[in-house]
Design a protein around this motif. Structure first.
Motif, PDB file in Angstrom:
ATOM      1  N   UNK A  37      11.863 -17.037   0.943  1.00 22.19           N
ATOM      2  CA  UNK A  37      11.126 -17.957   0.082  1.00 22.19           C
ATOM      3  C   UNK A  37      10.198 -17.271  -0.897  1.00 22.19           C
ATOM      4  N   UNK A  38       9.898 -16.003  -0.651  1.00 22.01           N
ATOM      5  CA  UNK A  38       8.916 -15.295  -1.483  1.00 22.01           C
ATOM      6  C   UNK A  38       9.398 -13.933  -1.972  1.00 22.01           C
ATOM      7  N   UNK A  39      10.662 -13.668  -1.907  1.00 23.39           N
ATOM      8  CA  UNK A  39      11.143 -12.308  -2.157  1.00 23.39           C
ATOM      9  C   UNK A  39      10.821 -11.832  -3.578  1.00 23.39           C
ATOM     10  N   UNK A  40      10.913 -12.707  -4.550  1.00 25.03           N
ATOM     11  CA  UNK A  40      10.597 -12.299  -5.924  1.00 25.03           C
ATOM     12  C   UNK A  40       9.122 -11.929  -6.053  1.00 25.03           C
ATOM     13  N   UNK A  41       8.255 -12.746  -5.476  1.00 27.21           N
ATOM     14  CA  UNK A  41       6.812 -12.472  -5.556  1.00 27.21           C
ATOM     15  C   UNK A  41       6.442 -11.224  -4.765  1.00 27.21           C
ATOM     16  N   UNK A  42       7.029 -11.054  -3.597  1.00 30.16           N
ATOM     17  CA  UNK A  42       6.741  -9.868  -2.771  1.00 30.16           C
ATOM     18  C   UNK A  42       7.168  -8.603  -3.517  1.00 30.16           C
ATOM     19  N   UNK A  43       8.361  -8.625  -4.071  1.00 29.64           N
ATOM     20  CA  UNK A  43       8.861  -7.449  -4.806  1.00 29.64           C
ATOM     21  C   UNK A  43       8.005  -7.172  -6.039  1.00 29.64           C
ATOM     22  N   UNK A  44       7.636  -8.203  -6.754  1.00 26.26           N
ATOM     23  CA  UNK A  44       6.816  -8.029  -7.968  1.00 26.26           C
ATOM     24  C   UNK A  44       5.442  -7.464  -7.612  1.00 26.26           C
ATOM     25  N   UNK A  45       4.798  -7.990  -6.576  1.00 25.08           N
ATOM     26  CA  UNK A  45       3.496  -7.468  -6.154  1.00 25.08           C
ATOM     27  C   UNK A  45       3.614  -6.017  -5.698  1.00 25.08           C
ATOM     28  N   UNK A  46       4.662  -5.706  -4.963  1.00 19.46           N
ATOM     29  CA  UNK A  46       4.872  -4.334  -4.494  1.00 19.46           C
ATOM     30  C   UNK A  46       5.095  -3.391  -5.679  1.00 19.46           C
ATOM     31  N   UNK A  47       5.894  -3.840  -6.639  1.00 17.70           N
ATOM     32  CA  UNK A  47       6.132  -3.046  -7.853  1.00 17.70           C
ATOM     33  C   UNK A  47       4.816  -2.801  -8.602  1.00 17.70           C
ATOM     34  N   UNK A  48       4.030  -3.858  -8.786  1.00 15.59           N
ATOM     35  CA  UNK A  48       2.758  -3.722  -9.497  1.00 15.59           C
ATOM     36  C   UNK A  48       1.806  -2.778  -8.779  1.00 15.59           C
ATOM     37  N   UNK A  76       2.664  -0.284  -6.873  1.00 11.71           N
ATOM     38  CA  UNK A  76       3.228   1.060  -7.057  1.00 11.71           C
ATOM     39  C   UNK A  76       2.852   1.608  -8.430  1.00 11.71           C
ATOM     40  N   UNK A  77       2.968   0.807  -9.460  1.00 17.77           N
ATOM     41  CA  UNK A  77       2.637   1.260 -10.812  1.00 17.77           C
ATOM     42  C   UNK A  77       1.133   1.457 -10.969  1.00 17.77           C
ATOM     43  N   UNK A  78       0.342   0.638 -10.281  1.00 20.07           N
ATOM     44  CA  UNK A  78      -1.114   0.822 -10.330  1.00 20.07           C
ATOM     45  C   UNK A  78      -1.508   2.167  -9.722  1.00 20.07           C
ATOM     46  N   UNK A  79      -0.804   2.583  -8.680  1.00 22.09           N
ATOM     47  CA  UNK A  79      -1.125   3.870  -8.055  1.00 22.09           C
ATOM     48  C   UNK A  79      -0.560   5.039  -8.858  1.00 22.09           C
ATOM     49  N   UNK A  80       0.579   4.835  -9.485  1.00 20.74           N
ATOM     50  CA  UNK A  80       1.246   5.899 -10.252  1.00 20.74           C
ATOM     51  C   UNK A  80       1.448   5.472 -11.709  1.00 20.74           C
ATOM     52  N   UNK A  81       0.385   5.255 -12.464  1.00 17.29           N
ATOM     53  CA  UNK A  81       0.538   4.766 -13.846  1.00 17.29           C
ATOM     54  C   UNK A  81       1.231   5.771 -14.762  1.00 17.29           C
ATOM     55  N   UNK A 139      12.098  -2.417 -10.189  1.00 19.94           N
ATOM     56  CA  UNK A 139      11.840  -3.698  -9.539  1.00 19.94           C
ATOM     57  C   UNK A 139      13.085  -4.160  -8.782  1.00 19.94           C
ATOM     58  N   UNK A 140      14.240  -3.990  -9.375  1.00 24.89           N
ATOM     59  CA  UNK A 140      15.498  -4.353  -8.716  1.00 24.89           C
ATOM     60  C   UNK A 140      15.673  -3.577  -7.416  1.00 24.89           C
ATOM     61  N   UNK A 141      15.362  -2.285  -7.440  1.00 28.19           N
ATOM     62  CA  UNK A 141      15.507  -1.455  -6.238  1.00 28.19           C
ATOM     63  C   UNK A 141      14.556  -1.912  -5.135  1.00 28.19           C
ATOM     64  N   UNK A 142      13.334  -2.235  -5.502  1.00 29.77           N
ATOM     65  CA  UNK A 142      12.374  -2.723  -4.506  1.00 29.77           C
ATOM     66  C   UNK A 142      12.874  -4.037  -3.916  1.00 29.77           C
ATOM     67  N   UNK A 143      13.366  -4.918  -4.779  1.00 32.49           N
ATOM     68  CA  UNK A 143      13.894  -6.187  -4.298  1.00 32.49           C
ATOM     69  C   UNK A 143      15.126  -5.965  -3.411  1.00 32.49           C
ATOM     70  N   UNK A 144      15.918  -4.953  -3.749  1.00 31.61           N
ATOM     71  CA  UNK A 144      17.092  -4.619  -2.939  1.00 31.61           C
ATOM     72  C   UNK A 144      16.661  -4.218  -1.525  1.00 31.61           C
ATOM     73  N   UNK A 157       5.109   3.771  -1.717  1.00 29.59           N
ATOM     74  CA  UNK A 157       3.870   3.030  -1.988  1.00 29.59           C
ATOM     75  C   UNK A 157       4.138   1.536  -2.102  1.00 29.59           C
ATOM     76  N   UNK A 158       5.195   1.161  -2.777  1.00 34.59           N
ATOM     77  CA  UNK A 158       5.531  -0.259  -2.921  1.00 34.59           C
ATOM     78  C   UNK A 158       5.793  -0.895  -1.559  1.00 34.59           C
ATOM     79  N   UNK A 159       6.546  -0.207  -0.726  1.00 39.21           N
ATOM     80  CA  UNK A 159       6.866  -0.750   0.598  1.00 39.21           C
ATOM     81  C   UNK A 159       5.638  -0.767   1.510  1.00 39.21           C
ATOM     82  N   UNK A 160       4.785   0.236   1.381  1.00 43.92           N
ATOM     83  CA  UNK A 160       3.526   0.227   2.150  1.00 43.92           C
ATOM     84  C   UNK A 160       2.653  -0.953   1.736  1.00 43.92           C
ATOM     85  N   UNK A 161       2.610  -1.202   0.437  1.00 39.19           N
ATOM     86  CA  UNK A 161       1.838  -2.346  -0.042  1.00 39.19           C
ATOM     87  C   UNK A 161       2.378  -3.629   0.580  1.00 39.19           C
TER      88      UNK A 161
END
Length: 164
Positions: free
Chosen positions: A46-57, A59-64, A83-88, A129-133
């Protein structure tokens, strides 16, 4: 695809024996945790898009620097692929929750991943980092029950360790 049942049966067959009582206890434990796994899979679905997007963000915040010219995330196409890979990975975690084993991750997410990332000169630390988030963001009872969160986090840890 490997599940706890197919893994136990295959191991017993390979050893030329019937499943032992400890093998069957392993299967029973998996069955007992199945409701929690399915809850986690449903919540993730139900939340996979939001979870992946937050994780991606995160990751980019830590590694700009990844957005700088010549880096792994310097074009919109590369950003979309990240983002696709994180969602995968999140989708594979969902599949693992349903089957009760790490088969989907092992077969479609982990096998050869380091070689692929090396060949494409992609760093794995941002994925970690994305997955840890995603793991640290999960909260019981806000997102799911405590047992469902344990099942979800265990699979996130499995992927994180494979990438580390």
């Amino acid at each position: 695809m490997k599940s706890v049942v197919t893994t136990v049966i295959a191991a017993a067959d390979a050893a030329g024996r019937f499943p032992s009582s400890s093998d069957l206890e392993s299967v029973q434990g998996s069955i007992q945790r199945s409701a929690a796994r399915l809850e986690a899979a449903e919540k993730l679905a139900g939340n996979i898009d939001a979870v992946a997007r937050e994780a991606y963000n995160a990751c980019i915040a830590k590694y700009p620097y990844l957005n700088n010219a010549g880096e792994a995330n310097d074009t919109q196409t590369k950003k979309d692929k990240c983002l696709r890979d994180i969602k995968h990975y999140m989708r594979l975690i969902q599949y693992c929750l349903v089957v009760g084993g790490t088969g989907p991750l092992d077969e479609w997410g982990i096998a050869g991943q380091r070689e692929v990332y090396r060949a494409l000169d992609l760093p794995t630390a941002p994925y970690v980092e994305a997955l840890r988030f995603a793991r640290n963001r999960g909260c019981s009872p806000r997102d799911m029950s405590a047992q469902a969160l344990v099942e979800y986090n265990a699979l996130l840890d499995y992927v994180i360790n494979s990438l580390s």
